[in-house]
Write a protein that holds these residues in place. Structure first.
Motif, PDB file in Angstrom:
ATOM      1  N   HIS A 141      39.171  35.458  23.511  1.00 60.09           N
ATOM      2  CA  HIS A 141      39.864  36.711  22.737  1.00 60.09           C
ATOM      3  C   HIS A 141      38.625  37.678  22.477  1.00 60.09           C
ATOM      4  N   LEU A 142      38.024  36.857  21.390  1.00 63.64           N
ATOM      5  CA  LEU A 142      36.874  37.320  21.093  1.00 63.64           C
ATOM      6  C   LEU A 142      35.748  38.283  21.967  1.00 63.64           C
ATOM      7  N   SER A 143      36.310  37.882  23.311  1.00 64.99           N
ATOM      8  CA  SER A 143      35.719  38.546  24.544  1.00 64.99           C
ATOM      9  C   SER A 143      36.054  39.485  25.385  1.00 64.99           C
ATOM     10  N   VAL A 144      37.236  39.050  25.212  1.00 62.93           N
ATOM     11  CA  VAL A 144      38.137  40.547  25.449  1.00 62.93           C
ATOM     12  C   VAL A 144      37.799  41.664  24.949  1.00 62.93           C
ATOM     13  N   TYR A 145      37.977  41.160  23.691  1.00 62.92           N
ATOM     14  CA  TYR A 145      38.138  42.390  23.029  1.00 62.92           C
ATOM     15  C   TYR A 145      36.922  42.814  22.436  1.00 62.92           C
ATOM     16  N   ARG A 146      35.547  42.282  23.253  1.00 65.54           N
ATOM     17  CA  ARG A 146      33.334  42.887  22.909  1.00 65.54           C
ATOM     18  C   ARG A 146      34.081  43.584  24.669  1.00 65.54           C
ATOM     19  N   GLU A 147      34.618  43.370  24.785  1.00 66.65           N
ATOM     20  CA  GLU A 147      34.878  44.042  26.754  1.00 66.65           C
ATOM     21  C   GLU A 147      35.863  44.705  26.596  1.00 66.65           C
ATOM     22  N   THR A 148      36.353  44.674  26.121  1.00 67.26           N
ATOM     23  CA  THR A 148      37.333  46.200  26.676  1.00 67.26           C
ATOM     24  C   THR A 148      38.110  46.593  25.299  1.00 67.26           C
ATOM     25  N   ALA A 149      38.912  47.750  25.762  1.00 63.56           N
ATOM     26  CA  ALA A 149      39.478  48.426  24.267  1.00 63.56           C
ATOM     27  C   ALA A 149      40.920  48.194  24.234  1.00 63.56           C
ATOM     28  N   ALA A 150      40.739  46.517  24.752  1.00 71.26           N
ATOM     29  CA  ALA A 150      42.413  46.260  24.026  1.00 71.26           C
ATOM     30  C   ALA A 150      42.695  45.992  22.439  1.00 71.26           C
ATOM     31  N   LYS A 151      43.923  46.502  21.904  1.00 70.05           N
ATOM     32  CA  LYS A 151      43.777  46.043  20.019  1.00 70.05           C
ATOM     33  C   LYS A 151      44.406  44.876  20.257  1.00 70.05           C
ATOM     34  N   ALA A 152      44.582  44.225  21.274  1.00 75.27           N
ATOM     35  CA  ALA A 152      45.718  42.764  21.051  1.00 75.27           C
ATOM     36  C   ALA A 152      46.281  42.095  22.137  1.00 75.27           C
ATOM     37  N   ILE A 153      46.421  40.726  22.243  1.00 69.29           N
ATOM     38  CA  ILE A 153      46.002  40.095  23.309  1.00 69.29           C
ATOM     39  C   ILE A 153      47.270  38.745  23.461  1.00 69.29           C
ATOM     40  N   THR A 154      48.070  38.786  24.395  1.00 70.54           N
ATOM     41  CA  THR A 154      49.408  38.038  24.740  1.00 70.54           C
ATOM     42  C   THR A 154      48.915  36.860  25.288  1.00 70.54           C
ATOM     43  N   HIS A 155      48.790  35.798  25.506  1.00 64.20           N
ATOM     44  CA  HIS A 155      48.539  34.832  26.135  1.00 64.20           C
ATOM     45  C   HIS A 155      49.282  33.677  26.887  1.00 64.20           C
ATOM     46  N   ASN A 156      50.285  33.566  28.017  1.00 65.25           N
ATOM     47  CA  ASN A 156      51.097  32.487  28.212  1.00 65.25           C
ATOM     48  C   ASN A 156      51.004  31.294  29.276  1.00 65.25           C
ATOM     49  N   HIS A 157      52.169  30.613  29.443  1.00 62.87           N
ATOM     50  CA  HIS A 157      52.013  29.313  30.805  1.00 62.87           C
ATOM     51  C   HIS A 157      53.486  30.177  31.294  1.00 62.87           C
ATOM     52  N   ALA A 158      53.710  31.037  31.459  1.00 61.08           N
ATOM     53  CA  ALA A 158      55.382  30.879  32.355  1.00 61.08           C
ATOM     54  C   ALA A 158      55.390  29.771  33.681  1.00 61.08           C
ATOM     55  N   PRO A 159      56.121  29.123  33.891  1.00 59.76           N
ATOM     56  CA  PRO A 159      56.003  28.917  35.700  1.00 59.76           C
ATOM     57  C   PRO A 159      55.795  30.141  36.927  1.00 59.76           C
TER      58      PRO A 159
END
Length: 215
Positions: free
Chosen positions: A78-96
C-alpha cells in the motif's frame, strides 16, 4: 479518533467485498490515504467483527500513528502504491475469477471494453511472497497508468481517488476475468478488440453518465 471517517469507510469497504463474494475469510485489505497518513485494515480480524477502532493509522514512512493492532501484511504494498501513484484508496481481494486468470496469463487481452475502465489492458504482476518489498515493487509497476491489476498466484488490486471508486472497480475487474475465463474454456479463438477500439472505448467511458446541467 484520528481519521475516524476513513477508518469507518475501511470497515464498510471490507464488508462490501465480503458481501459480494470477493474475498475468502480475512484475505484482502483496504486502505485510504489522507495527506501523509493512511488508514489500513488490520491483519487477521474477521470483517464481520471489525470496528473502526481496529483499523490502524500509519504514516507514509511506515510508522504507527494510531491504533494498537497489527496492520495488514500488505502495508509495504500500500505504501509503495501511494508513493508512486495519485491513488487515495486501495482495495485488494482474492476473488475466484481474477485469481484463477492470473495463473494462466501475463496480461488480460482486450476481450471486453470494460478493461478500458481500468486504464487499458490489465497487467499481471509477477509472483512474490505476500508482504514483501518485491511484491510491492511488482504490483506498483503493474499499476502504472492503470487503476487495476492482477497478482500472479495471489489476487487482484484496484486503486482510485476515493475508496468508493476503488472498491467499485473490483466487481468490474472480476467480471472481465470471469468472461475471459469462460471464453477460453470453450477452446474457440477469443475475439479481441483492436488498440483503436480500446482507445475509443476509453474515451467513451470518460464521458459515460454525464448529464447536461439543468437550469
Amino acid at each position: 479518533m484520528l481519521l475516524e471517517k476513513e477508518r469507518r469507510d475501511v470497515v464498510e469497504t471490507c464488508l462490501f467485498m465480503q458481501s459480494n463474494g470477493l474475498i475468502v475469510g480475512t484475505a484482502g485489505n483496504v486502505s485510504i490515504r489522507v495527506d501523509d497518513k493512511i488508514a489500513i485494515s488490520p491483519s487477521g480480524v474477521p470483517y464481520e467483527t471489525m470496528t473502526a477502532e481496529d483499523v490502524v493509522v500509519f504514516s507514509m514512512d511506515g510508522e504507527r500513528v494510531d491504533g494498537v493492532l497489527e496492520p495488514s501484511s500488505e502495508l509495504p504494498l500500500h505504501l509503495s502504491v501511494y508513493r508512486e501513484t495519485a491513488a487515495k484508496a486501495i482495495t485488494h481481494n482474492h476473488a475466484p475469477a481474477s485469481t484463477a486468470l492470473g495463473l494462466v496469463v501475463d496480461e488480460i487481452p482486450p476481450s471486453h471494453y470494460y478493461s478500458a475502465m481500468l486504464g487499458g489492458i490489465i497487467r499481471v504482476a509477477p509472483y512474490a511472497e505476500f508482504g514483501t518489498d518485491e511484491l510491492a515493487r511488482n504490483v506498483t509497476d503493474a499499476l502504472k497508468g492503470r487503476s487495476g491489476a492482477l497478482m500472479k498466484n495471489h489476487g487482484a488490486i484496484t486503486i482510485g481517488p476515493t475508496v468508493k471508486k476503488a472498491a467499485g472497480l473490483l466487481p468490474i475487474l472480476e467480471y472481465v476475468c470471469e468472461i475471459h475465463l469462460r471464453a477460453m474454456a470453450t477452446g474457440a479463438p477469443v475475439a479481441l478488440l483492436s488498440p483503436e477500439q480500446m482507445a475509443d472505448a476509453k474515451a467513451a467511458i470518460a464521458d459515460y453518465g454525464r448529464q447536461p446541467n439543468k437550469e
